[in-house]
Design an enzyme around this catalytic site. Sequence first.
Site, PDB file in Angstrom:
ATOM      1  N   TYR A  80     -20.752   0.452  37.586  1.00 48.40           N
ATOM      2  CA  TYR A  80     -19.921   0.750  38.754  1.00 48.40           C
ATOM      3  C   TYR A  80     -18.436   0.558  38.478  1.00 48.40           C
ATOM      4  CZ  TYR A  80     -20.696  -4.242  40.217  1.00 48.40           C
ATOM      5  OH  TYR A  80     -20.788  -5.599  40.297  1.00 48.40           O
ATOM      6  N   GLU A  81     -17.638   1.213  39.343  1.00 44.84           N
ATOM      7  CA  GLU A  81     -16.185   1.355  39.163  1.00 44.84           C
ATOM      8  C   GLU A  81     -15.841   2.100  37.868  1.00 44.84           C
ATOM      9  OE1 GLU A  81     -14.961   0.756  41.836  1.00 44.84           O
ATOM     10  OE2 GLU A  81     -16.420  -0.638  42.646  1.00 44.84           O
ATOM     11  N   GLY A  82     -16.743   2.941  37.433  1.00 48.06           N
ATOM     12  CA  GLY A  82     -16.535   3.732  36.224  1.00 48.06           C
ATOM     13  C   GLY A  82     -17.287   3.154  35.055  1.00 48.06           C
TER      14      GLY A  82
END
Length: 598
Positions: free
Chosen positions: A439-441
């Site tokens: 998550y968040e890339g």
Amino acid sequence: MSEYNAPLRDMQFVLNELGYLDQVRELPGCGQLDNDLVEAILGEAGKFAHGVLSPLNVSGDRQGARWSEGEVATAKGWREAYQRFIGGGWNALSCDPEFGGQGLPRVISALVDEMWNGANLSFGLCPMLTRGAIEAIELCGSSELKHTYLAKMISGEWTGTMNLTEPQAVSDLAAVRSRAEPAGDGTYRIHGQKIFITYGEHDLTDNIVHLVLARVPGAPEGVKGISLFVVPKFLVQADGSLGARNDVRCASIEHKLGIHASPTAVLAFGDQQGATGWLVGEENRGLEYMFIMMNAARFSVGIEGVGLGERAYQRALAYARERIQGTEVGARERSKVAIIRHPDVRRMLLSMKSRTEAMRALACEVAAAMDGAERHPDPARREELQALVELMIPVIKGCCTENAVDIASLGIQIHGGMGFIEETGAAQHLRDARITTLYEGTTGIQASDLIGRKIARDNGQAIGQLSRRMQQVVEQLVHTDDPQLLVIAHYLSRALMALDASVEFIVSQFATRPAAVSAGAVPFLELFGIVAGGWQMARSALVAHRQLQAGSAEQDFYRGKLLTARFYADHQLAQAQGLSQVVLQGSAAVLEIDDLQF
């Protein structure tokens, strides 16, 4: 089953002996941070993490969050713990004093956040997302939005979320389809569905403030046509009280590999007339604003990796000390010994310990730079520090989380077959850590950002300046007569040469051979993280050497620091040249193999 204990001595070492507390104390508004105050903050946070959050970690994992008819109930004990959390002022630690925050620098709050994540990641995710939403409203919201939401979000009375992705979009935010129709009264009607929304619905607070990406009519295609909106679960009346329920519904929560106690929601906006939303900033600049939240969240996710690494190490160390199995290699005495006496177990423990300490110190380097970029009185210095922050955010996020997964896996390995059994607790750390690289890339996205936006775009200037700082530490090491430091200097020097060669390749080739460079992006991220961590471990070794020479009463602590840094050089920095070769020459097969040949 052991509980989490905050590594207070190592945190104090990083702050006081690596100099980060002195660094931020020189900034405006930070002069009151004496050692006693900081020690008290960390000590009380450690007590809360150990006594309140850690005991809920396993039970929360087993019980999980529960969805029913659009409502979500958190695990037993969660609401009480959250009330104690906000009652202690922990949610407001680094927030703006204008709206009730305590205004502490990021270098302090980062270590406190590490404790929450080490003790109970599922719990720590809620305030982490709220802080990201607070920062976006602080920097981009209107005065009305700030006065409506910030005080209660900073206190923790209300929580916040990030609503980016959708079923067809995932990481490709250009594909966002949610729409926002002007209502004629300064508000918008939001329609669409968002997925993977951490704490998108829960029973901890009376209101949840969603920050939502959507498109206004006539917006350009792609990322340039996305706007950002505040969409509360309950509408807020003029006197600050809660009014009617907004047109936002939790359609379901995800069933996940880990972080079971953290509800990951699917949110439906506008089933009826449309959810009422307020524009943040200007239309079509939403992704720009959301990146404020995302960058803050990426750093925070990296801190999650540090906390998880520490927790997995603590559990594995406790087990290795108590598990009696086998005889000691090379010893005359043939009695059974604790497995901590076995060389391979010692190697794994030192791998866990050294990488966690390197990550912690590197994260504090970046956190202190964040503080300087925000508060330093010299604009040129602020710009320089901001460049360092932007360079290092993908490294902190990518490397700390990848390390956390590997460290948690080593923790299971040290437990042997018992590590695969849920009752020991080791498996939960691996399950929880696995999401952090996503998550968040994902790590690949972080690596692409690093090589393209942070290195190629500025022709390697920011990383070149950092490399020169690292080289200064090598020069300090070689001017000692300590054989341990000389070995560390040798490995760090060779690793820096490997890093510099890789940077030169990226800068010279990215414009004409972007695919070839991108094929080595993740290995380069790993290389950079290893070298930057080695720099911090070398600095730690220098401090330990001086303390040992001065006859410090903490001989065991500093001897351990020195040997941990030596291990990092022998086992981590030694990998640098191989990773550099992958960056320089590893793209051929990646690019030439046909899709059908996989």
